[in-house]
Design a protein around this motif. Sequence first.
Motif, short mmCIF file in Angstrom:
data_model
loop_
_atom_site.label_atom_id
_atom_site.label_comp_id
_atom_site.label_asym_id
_atom_site.label_seq_id
_atom_site.Cartn_x
_atom_site.Cartn_y
_atom_site.Cartn_z
N CYS A 47 0.85 -1.19 0.00
CA CYS A 47 0.00 0.00 0.00
C CYS A 47 0.89 1.24 0.00
O CYS A 47 1.83 1.34 0.79
N GLU A 48 0.58 2.19 -0.88
CA GLU A 48 1.41 3.39 -1.00
C GLU A 48 1.18 4.39 0.12
O GLU A 48 2.03 5.25 0.35
N LEU A 49 0.07 4.29 0.84
CA LEU A 49 -0.21 5.25 1.90
C LEU A 49 0.07 4.71 3.30
O LEU A 49 0.48 5.45 4.19
N MET B 28 -2.36 11.73 3.02
CA MET B 28 -1.12 11.86 2.24
C MET B 28 -0.04 12.57 3.04
O MET B 28 1.14 12.22 2.94
N LYS B 29 -0.42 13.54 3.86
CA LYS B 29 0.55 14.23 4.70
C LYS B 29 1.18 13.26 5.71
O LYS B 29 2.39 13.25 5.90
N GLU B 30 0.35 12.40 6.34
CA GLU B 30 0.86 11.39 7.27
C GLU B 30 1.79 10.41 6.56
O GLU B 30 2.82 10.01 7.11
N ALA B 31 1.42 10.01 5.34
CA ALA B 31 2.24 9.05 4.58
C ALA B 31 3.60 9.66 4.24
O ALA B 31 4.62 8.96 4.29
N ARG B 32 3.62 10.94 3.90
CA ARG B 32 4.90 11.61 3.61
C ARG B 32 5.78 11.67 4.86
O ARG B 32 6.98 11.46 4.79
#
Length: 79
Positions: free
Chosen positions: A5-7, A68-72
């Motif tokens: 998973c990308e996220l 997306m911010k958390e994933a970054r």
Amino acid sequence: MSRVCELTGKKAMVGNNVSHAMNKTKRKFDVNLLKKRFYIPEEDKWVTLRVSASAIKDINKKGISAVMKEAREKGFLTK
């Protein structure tokens, strides 16, 4: 392409098939991945991501920008 998973960074787990006689053989628990397009209003563009079903639930709850911010921050998303 690996099934990650990308996220959330979720990937396959390893476990055992257990028969009625308690014989154990190795098996793999794959991630429930889906290819999905999301619209990001801040950047005014569409992105296509391979995400798990649980990540889609997080996006519905928190919003795509927050997830997306958390994933970054965690290093899963490099874009």
